[in-house]
Motif scaffolding. Structure first.
Motif, PDB file in Angstrom:
ATOM      1  N   LYS A   2      10.237  21.906  11.318  1.00 55.18           N
ATOM      2  CA  LYS A   2      11.101  20.738  11.288  1.00 55.18           C
ATOM      3  C   LYS A   2      10.769  19.851  10.088  1.00 55.18           C
ATOM      4  O   LYS A   2       9.614  19.700   9.722  1.00 55.18           O
ATOM      5  CB  LYS A   2      10.955  19.957  12.585  1.00 55.18           C
ATOM      6  CG  LYS A   2      11.916  18.820  12.672  1.00 55.18           C
ATOM      7  CD  LYS A   2      12.010  18.259  14.059  1.00 55.18           C
ATOM      8  CE  LYS A   2      12.955  17.088  13.957  1.00 55.18           C
ATOM      9  NZ  LYS A   2      13.800  16.865  14.999  1.00 55.18           N
ATOM     10  N   LYS A   3      11.811  19.261   9.506  1.00 55.24           N
ATOM     11  CA  LYS A   3      11.636  18.367   8.362  1.00 55.24           C
ATOM     12  C   LYS A   3      12.228  17.009   8.699  1.00 55.24           C
ATOM     13  O   LYS A   3      13.218  16.911   9.422  1.00 55.24           O
ATOM     14  CB  LYS A   3      12.307  18.955   7.120  1.00 55.24           C
ATOM     15  CG  LYS A   3      11.657  20.244   6.682  1.00 55.24           C
ATOM     16  CD  LYS A   3      12.299  20.795   5.447  1.00 55.24           C
ATOM     17  CE  LYS A   3      11.644  22.117   5.085  1.00 55.24           C
ATOM     18  NZ  LYS A   3      12.230  22.718   3.917  1.00 55.24           N
ATOM     19  N   LYS A   5      13.311  12.971   7.250  1.00 58.60           N
ATOM     20  CA  LYS A   5      13.536  12.014   6.171  1.00 58.60           C
ATOM     21  C   LYS A   5      12.468  10.938   6.307  1.00 58.60           C
ATOM     22  O   LYS A   5      11.832  10.797   7.359  1.00 58.60           O
ATOM     23  CB  LYS A   5      14.927  11.401   6.270  1.00 58.60           C
ATOM     24  CG  LYS A   5      16.034  12.390   5.976  1.00 58.60           C
ATOM     25  CD  LYS A   5      17.378  11.697   6.056  1.00 58.60           C
ATOM     26  CE  LYS A   5      18.506  12.677   5.780  1.00 58.60           C
ATOM     27  NZ  LYS A   5      19.825  12.062   5.925  1.00 58.60           N
ATOM     28  N   PRO A  31       5.913  15.484  -0.168  1.00 59.73           N
ATOM     29  CA  PRO A  31       7.208  15.849   0.409  1.00 59.73           C
ATOM     30  C   PRO A  31       7.849  17.006  -0.352  1.00 59.73           C
ATOM     31  O   PRO A  31       7.464  17.309  -1.483  1.00 59.73           O
ATOM     32  CB  PRO A  31       8.025  14.576   0.232  1.00 59.73           C
ATOM     33  CG  PRO A  31       7.445  13.933  -0.977  1.00 59.73           C
ATOM     34  CD  PRO A  31       5.972  14.254  -0.940  1.00 59.73           C
ATOM     35  N   GLU A  32       8.810  17.627   0.305  1.00 61.23           N
ATOM     36  CA  GLU A  32       9.620  18.651  -0.348  1.00 61.23           C
ATOM     37  C   GLU A  32      10.889  17.969  -0.844  1.00 61.23           C
ATOM     38  O   GLU A  32      11.388  17.040  -0.210  1.00 61.23           O
ATOM     39  CB  GLU A  32       9.965  19.759   0.642  1.00 61.23           C
ATOM     40  CG  GLU A  32       8.762  20.500   1.157  1.00 61.23           C
ATOM     41  CD  GLU A  32       9.117  21.530   2.219  1.00 61.23           C
ATOM     42  OE1 GLU A  32      10.323  21.742   2.500  1.00 61.23           O
ATOM     43  OE2 GLU A  32       8.181  22.117   2.777  1.00 61.23           O
ATOM     44  N   ARG A  39      13.840  13.367  -0.345  1.00 62.25           N
ATOM     45  CA  ARG A  39      12.511  13.847   0.027  1.00 62.25           C
ATOM     46  C   ARG A  39      12.519  14.168   1.516  1.00 62.25           C
ATOM     47  O   ARG A  39      13.021  13.398   2.322  1.00 62.25           O
ATOM     48  CB  ARG A  39      11.445  12.775  -0.230  1.00 62.25           C
ATOM     49  CG  ARG A  39      11.194  12.526  -1.689  1.00 62.25           C
ATOM     50  CD  ARG A  39      10.169  11.441  -1.851  1.00 62.25           C
ATOM     51  NE  ARG A  39      10.755  10.171  -1.396  1.00 62.25           N
ATOM     52  CZ  ARG A  39      10.110   9.031  -1.301  1.00 62.25           C
ATOM     53  NH1 ARG A  39       8.830   8.978  -1.599  1.00 62.25           N
ATOM     54  NH2 ARG A  39      10.709   7.940  -0.896  1.00 62.25           N
ATOM     55  N   TYR A  40      11.957  15.298   1.842  1.00 67.65           N
ATOM     56  CA  TYR A  40      11.800  15.687   3.235  1.00 67.65           C
ATOM     57  C   TYR A  40      10.322  15.953   3.499  1.00 67.65           C
ATOM     58  O   TYR A  40       9.630  16.564   2.683  1.00 67.65           O
ATOM     59  CB  TYR A  40      12.618  16.947   3.563  1.00 67.65           C
ATOM     60  CG  TYR A  40      14.091  16.666   3.622  1.00 67.65           C
ATOM     61  CD1 TYR A  40      14.667  16.146   4.779  1.00 67.65           C
ATOM     62  CD2 TYR A  40      14.907  16.902   2.526  1.00 67.65           C
ATOM     63  CE1 TYR A  40      16.023  15.876   4.838  1.00 67.65           C
ATOM     64  CE2 TYR A  40      16.265  16.629   2.577  1.00 67.65           C
ATOM     65  CZ  TYR A  40      16.817  16.114   3.734  1.00 67.65           C
ATOM     66  OH  TYR A  40      18.156  15.831   3.781  1.00 67.65           O
ATOM     67  N   TYR A  41       9.862  15.470   4.644  1.00 71.10           N
ATOM     68  CA  TYR A  41       8.470  15.618   5.035  1.00 71.10           C
ATOM     69  C   TYR A  41       8.390  16.584   6.211  1.00 71.10           C
ATOM     70  O   TYR A  41       9.194  16.515   7.128  1.00 71.10           O
ATOM     71  CB  TYR A  41       7.881  14.260   5.429  1.00 71.10           C
ATOM     72  CG  TYR A  41       7.815  13.295   4.269  1.00 71.10           C
ATOM     73  CD1 TYR A  41       6.654  13.181   3.507  1.00 71.10           C
ATOM     74  CD2 TYR A  41       8.906  12.502   3.925  1.00 71.10           C
ATOM     75  CE1 TYR A  41       6.584  12.302   2.442  1.00 71.10           C
ATOM     76  CE2 TYR A  41       8.837  11.621   2.857  1.00 71.10           C
ATOM     77  CZ  TYR A  41       7.677  11.517   2.121  1.00 71.10           C
ATOM     78  OH  TYR A  41       7.617  10.651   1.065  1.00 71.10           O
ATOM     79  N   THR A  42       7.415  17.472   6.159  1.00 73.10           N
ATOM     80  CA  THR A  42       7.259  18.478   7.203  1.00 73.10           C
ATOM     81  C   THR A  42       6.442  17.923   8.375  1.00 73.10           C
ATOM     82  O   THR A  42       5.876  16.829   8.291  1.00 73.10           O
ATOM     83  CB  THR A  42       6.538  19.723   6.646  1.00 73.10           C
ATOM     84  OG1 THR A  42       5.224  19.337   6.242  1.00 73.10           O
ATOM     85  CG2 THR A  42       7.306  20.330   5.470  1.00 73.10           C
ATOM     86  N   GLU A  43       6.359  18.719   9.421  1.00 73.74           N
ATOM     87  CA  GLU A  43       5.519  18.355  10.568  1.00 73.74           C
ATOM     88  C   GLU A  43       4.055  18.241  10.141  1.00 73.74           C
ATOM     89  O   GLU A  43       3.311  17.426  10.682  1.00 73.74           O
ATOM     90  CB  GLU A  43       5.673  19.394  11.687  1.00 73.74           C
ATOM     91  CG  GLU A  43       7.032  19.351  12.341  1.00 73.74           C
ATOM     92  CD  GLU A  43       7.252  20.481  13.330  1.00 73.74           C
ATOM     93  OE1 GLU A  43       6.774  21.612  13.073  1.00 73.74           O
ATOM     94  OE2 GLU A  43       7.901  20.228  14.352  1.00 73.74           O
ATOM     95  N   CYS A  45       3.055  17.051   7.340  1.00 75.12           N
ATOM     96  CA  CYS A  45       2.942  15.707   6.764  1.00 75.12           C
ATOM     97  C   CYS A  45       2.768  14.664   7.873  1.00 75.12           C
ATOM     98  O   CYS A  45       2.001  13.707   7.719  1.00 75.12           O
ATOM     99  CB  CYS A  45       4.159  15.364   5.913  1.00 75.12           C
ATOM    100  SG  CYS A  45       4.226  16.227   4.332  1.00 75.12           S
TER     101      CYS A  45
END
Length: 146
Positions: A2-3, A5, A31-32, A39-43, A45
């Motif tokens: 899951k990503k 915002k 972030p990706e 920018r998307y942050y993973t679990e 993160c």
């Protein structure tokens, strides 16, 4: 995986968006980037952010936190290349380290006044929590490689 915002991550971690931006600029969070530039942050993160906040609650400076995270990352990179991904010997060493620290401190705690004992116990518990959180982060990183 899951990503999130930045706003979603901030809400889940109980911090401000500004804090996440600051940690990202320091290189603590990575972030990706989507094609749109978002920018998307993973679990991962999210777990790391919670670990950072826990260390801050223990009054560690951001430089100390960055060093500990760097050490953890170095250990992870060495482990991920192993045949089965998970280095059980590393985990055993970390648990043994914790046991030894607790055994060394117990006589000291028993011999001090009750008020000081409470403070010493809290310090030991906070350090133990940091180690446990590091191990949880470690396990969450290497589990996909099993």
């Amino acid at each position: 995986m899951k990503k999130f915002k930045i706003g979603e991550l901030a809400e889940l971690a109980g911090v401000s968006r500004r804090t996440i931006d600051y940690y990202t600029n320091l290189g603590l969070l990575k972030p990706e980037r989507a094609e749109s530039g978002y920018r998307y942050y993973t679990e991962d993160c999210l777990l790391l952010l919670k670990l950072i906040e826990s260390m801050k609650n223990q009054r560690l400076t951001l430089d100390e936190i960055k060093g500990r995270i760097g050490d953890l990352t170095s250990n992870l990179q060495g482990v991920i290349g192993k045949p089965h991904g998970l280095d059980l010997q590393f985990l055993k060493q970390q648990f043994k380290l914790l046991e030894n620290q607790m055994a060394e401190l117990q006589p000291l705690v028993n011999n001090i006044e009750s008020g000081q004992g409470v403070v010493a116990t809290r310090v030991v518990l906070m350090r133990s929590m940091t180690l446990m959180q590091s191990l949880i982060l470690y396990l969450s990183e290497v589990t996909p490689y099993l």
